[in-house]
Write an enzyme that holds these catalytic residues in place. Structure first.
Site, short mmCIF file in Angstrom:
data_model
loop_
_atom_site.label_atom_id
_atom_site.label_comp_id
_atom_site.label_asym_id
_atom_site.label_seq_id
_atom_site.Cartn_x
_atom_site.Cartn_y
_atom_site.Cartn_z
N SER A 1 2.49 0.43 5.49
CA SER A 1 3.31 -0.68 5.00
C SER A 1 3.38 -0.76 3.48
CB SER A 1 2.79 -2.00 5.57
OG SER A 1 1.48 -2.26 5.11
N LYS B 1 1.29 -11.89 5.71
CA LYS B 1 1.61 -11.33 4.39
C LYS B 1 2.43 -12.32 3.56
CE LYS B 1 1.54 -6.53 6.01
NZ LYS B 1 2.32 -5.31 6.29
#
Length: 801
Positions: free
Chosen positions: A685, A728
């Protein structure tokens, strides 16, 4: 009268071979036969075969067969004559030694092939007085009693001692040689040169041996008496039963048997359980109460009759009240509350509907464990909780078989017995931390517990009877889902608890944490006054967590300081302001990341997911003269390393389209670093953030410091969706980030992000890396795909440079 005497009439050589003894002590004028097994001692006897060969025998301090240095030996030993030796099988020697006199081992002068030592002969201080005569008489009397009490001693030893009373020192040595004292005590006798002191020590050791023998005899007599009593009772009971049978009288049942029969008749047990219990009661009736088997059967019947085979707790069907209970105990967590209300609604319509099997997954401190008690209150069921973290034995779940000493059921059956109901809320905490060992795999044992098709007839090894677990509402908690075996995870309905926003934490503090801290410390809100802005600063400068555990500790710390003042002065109060926080709690451990940074070339902000929630992840890239070498640092995993290589390949192959005119890839070494190198990092990611950092480095355009991003990069520049979006985005929000770039494929996750976060953050979705680069780099304008003139100019500039 005292006089110094030597224990022999001829001199001892200054140096003699040294023979270490492991389990024996030889006394002067004593004759001892020893079986010599150690290699060095055998070599000593083989190389010194002279008639009447003298050796120094000295005891070892430890029973280890190897002696390496002089410190391994006692200092005082005995010079002895080898008067006989016989070679035995297995290369050993049976030797007879005659002790001559005490000697002091000053130094080992040789260690190979056997020991040779420098000696100093010692003289014994012989004392003849009334005291020594009395001590001899007392020692002889004590030894006579010891011989009578211990069959290991020969009665003839007392007669031998009576014939050797002329010398107190010789008598003491002779008795010590006969006595079965420990080696350390015999060594103390050897080292005592004063005859009177030697006798005192001998009397002390004899008294100790007699006391020990008395205790042993009393214990043996008690055990024998108990055995005889048990056997006598057994025979008498058998005779009594036979007499009653002859007379035609009915035998009176023992109290335990009568109680179990009464309980069996009263309890509504399943047919199979009732049959087994009746057989065990009949078996118990025939066993004597002193038999060990009696207690095993008694314990088994206790468990059978005390378990809630058909007992259930009345459930609350009022959905409105259940919702009020859940809201009163926890703020937020809407998914969990919705799922519990759904279960209650279905159960109200269909009573035999199976209970859900939920797994609350999330970082520490978000309220996973406390949810269990809240759900139990909302549903009206009893609550049972166990922690399975670190559990490594299958028997902890399924119990031990009755053949083992101290056997008992597993934690599941034990919990149901405590709950006194077959439909409790049963929470298994930390299920992701189960272990595996030679005792079995607890996770495999849980498969039967959690499977709706099998747990209707769950068999614990101890009970060996089917128990219905289908009505139990099992709840589990975990920080990570990956460690849970796939077969077990497949049975769980996972509800993720990603963490709280700062606004939610403030609401939780005002509703729960502050009132609980005041009550726990015995103070009121008049004693602790928190001025506006205090809780906000605690969140921003003193904590970095997805949950509220550390936040709660800090509030409790302020409450303790207020309690200290109130204990000194009942009218005192602690007024906490933003300015006083450092005085009360110390320097702030955290400062918002954005306030520490400014826009830089080659530095981008990524977003990472951890077991403690989301985190900001910085990527730093730099270049220097070289030959195109790529260096990666920061404790990276294989997937993340490959992601960096893919990002670099994309930037190199699309340099012109990205507005990079003079990259000089082949003449530059690259170094990409992920700070906090002690923490392992992996996953794809961070690929988008790496692309932006490299594009910034080669275009020499800084990256916006108030922007963070996440996404997987492909060689074609496509941005693929990633997981952990809510965590996140919350991490970016906590860190003060203004804009977050996410993959287009993660638009589906947008509803999971709290509305207040979405309103304060700019969330941009991209599908191509070029879009993210254009948005992240300052003063960068990329040529459009159809602007062929601009692309030609860029290629020409690149060629010329």
């Amino acid at each position: 009268m005292a006089k110094e005497t030597s224990e022999l009439n001829f001199p001892i050589p200054a140096e003699l071979p040294v023979l270490p003894l492991i389990s024996a002590v030889i006394f002067p004028q004593g004759v001892t036969s020893l079986h010599v097994r150690l290699e060095k001692n055998i070599r000593l006897l083989e190389e010194n075969k002279a008639e009447d060969q003298l050796v120094c025998v000295v005891a070892q301090k430890e029973s280890s067969p190897s002696v390496q240095k002089q410190d391994d030996l006692y200092k005082i030993g005995v010079a002895a004559r080898v008067i006989q030796r016989v070679n035995m099988p297995n290369h050993t020697i049976q030797a007879v030694f005659h002790g001559l006199t005490r000697v002091e081992l000053e130094k080992l002068v040789q260690t190979e092939p056997f020991f040779v030592g420098r000696l100093n002969p010692l003289t014994s201080e012989e004392i003849q007085s009334v005291d020594t005569d009395l001590l001899i008489a007392e020692a002889l009397g004590l030894f006579e009693r010891l011989v009578a009490a211990d069959p290991r001693y020969s009665p003839e030893l007392v007669q031998v001692l009576r014939l050797n009373l002329s010398s107190a020192g010789h008598f003491a040595d002779l008795l010590a040689g006969y006595a079965l004292f420990p080696l350390s005590e015999k060594q103390q006798i050897i080292e005592t040169l004063n005859t009177k002191e030697r006798l005192y020590r001998l009397v002390d050791f004899l008294n100790r041996e007699l006391s020990k023998k008395k205790v042993e005899s009393e214990l043996a007599a008690k055990v024998q008496k108990d055995l005889e009593k048990g056997q006598r009772e057994y025979y008498l009971r058998q005779e009594l039963a036979a007499i009653k049978q002859e007379l035609g009288e009915k035998e009176t049942e023992p109290k335990d048997v009568e109680r179990f029969r009464r309980m069996l008749k009263k309890a509504a047990l399943p047919a199979e359980v009732k049959k087994e219990a009746a057989e065990e009661i009949a078996r118990l009736e025939k066993l004597p109460s002193s038999s060990p088997e009696y207690h095993v059967v008694h314990n088994y019947l206790d468990w059978i009759t005390d378990l809630p085979w058909n007992r259930t707790s009345p459930e609350g069907r009022d959905l409105k009240r259940a919702e009020e209970v859940l809201n009163a105990d926890h703020f937020g967590l809407d998914k969990v509350k919705e799922r519990i209300l759904e279960f209650l609604a279905v159960h109200a319509l269909k009573k035999d509907a199976p209970a859900p099997l939920l797994c609350f997954a999330g970082p520490p401190g978000v309220g996973k464990t406390s949810l269990g008690r809240s759900i139990a209150r909302a549903t009206g069921r009893p609550f049972v909780g166990i922690s399975v973290g670190g559990m490594r034995d299958e028997a902890e779940i399924k119990g031990h078989r009755r053949t083992y000493v101290g056997a008992m059921p597993g934690k599941i059956i034990q919990g149901l017995r405590r709950a006194k109901s077959k439909n409790p809320v049963f929470m298994l905490d930390e299920i992701d931390k189960l272990g595996v060992s030679v005792q079995g795999d607890p996770a495999a044992a849980l498969l039967e517990v959690f499977d709706p098709e099998q747990n209707r007839r769950f068999r614990d090894y101890f009970l060996d009877l089917p128990f219905d677990l289908s009505q139990v509402m099992f709840l589990t908690t975990a920080n990570l889902l990956d460690p849970i075996p796939p077969a077990l995870r497949d049975r769980l309905e996972v509800i993720r608890l990603p963490g709280y926003t700062n606004e939610e934490k403030l609401e939780i503090a005002n509703r729960y944490l502050v009132p609980q801290a005041l009550e726990a410390h015995g103070i009121t809100k008049q004693n602790l006054v928190l001025q506006p802005g205090v809780l906000e600063k605690l969140l921003s400068h003193y904590t970095r967590e997805a949950g509220v555990r550390e936040f709660s500790r800090l509030i409790s710390l302020l409450a303790r300081k207020a309690a200290t003042q109130v204990a000194k002065n009942k009218r005192a109060k602690l007024e906490v302001t933003v300015e006083r926080l450092e005085e009360l709690l110390g320097p702030t451990p955290f400062v918002p990341e954005v306030s520490l940074r400014h826009s830089e070339v080659g530095v981008a902000s990524g977003l990472a997911w951890t077991s403690a929630g989301g985190e900001l992840l910085f990527i730093e890239a730099t270049r220097m003269r070289g030959k195109g070498k790529l260096t990666l640092t920061g404790h990276l995993g294989e997937v993340m390393s490959e992601s960096v290589q893919a990002a670099l390949s994309y930037v190199r192959s699309h340099a012109t389209e990205l507005g990079i005119t003079s990259p000089h890839f082949e003449r530059s070494d690259l170094h990409v670093h992920f700070p906090e190198g002690a923490i392992p990092k992996d996953g794809p990611s961070a690929g988008l953030a790496v692309v932006v950092a490299l594009a910034s480095l080669f275009s020499e355009k800084p990256v916006r410091h108030d922007l963070a991003m996440t996404g997987e990069i492909t060689l074609r520049g496509k941005i693929l969706p990633v997981g952990g979006i809510k965590e996140k985005v919350l991490a970016a929000y906590r860190a003060g980030i203004a804009e977050v770039i996410l993959p287009e494929g993660n638009k589906k996750d947008l509803p999971e992000i709290p509305a207040e976060v979405r309103s304060k953050l700019t969330i941009t979705f991209v599908s191509e890396a070029a879009e993210a680069i254009e948005r992240a780099l300052i003063n960068l304008i990329l040529p459009k795909a159809d602007d062929t003139d601009a692309i030609k100019v860029l290629k020409k500039t690149e060629k010329n440079s």
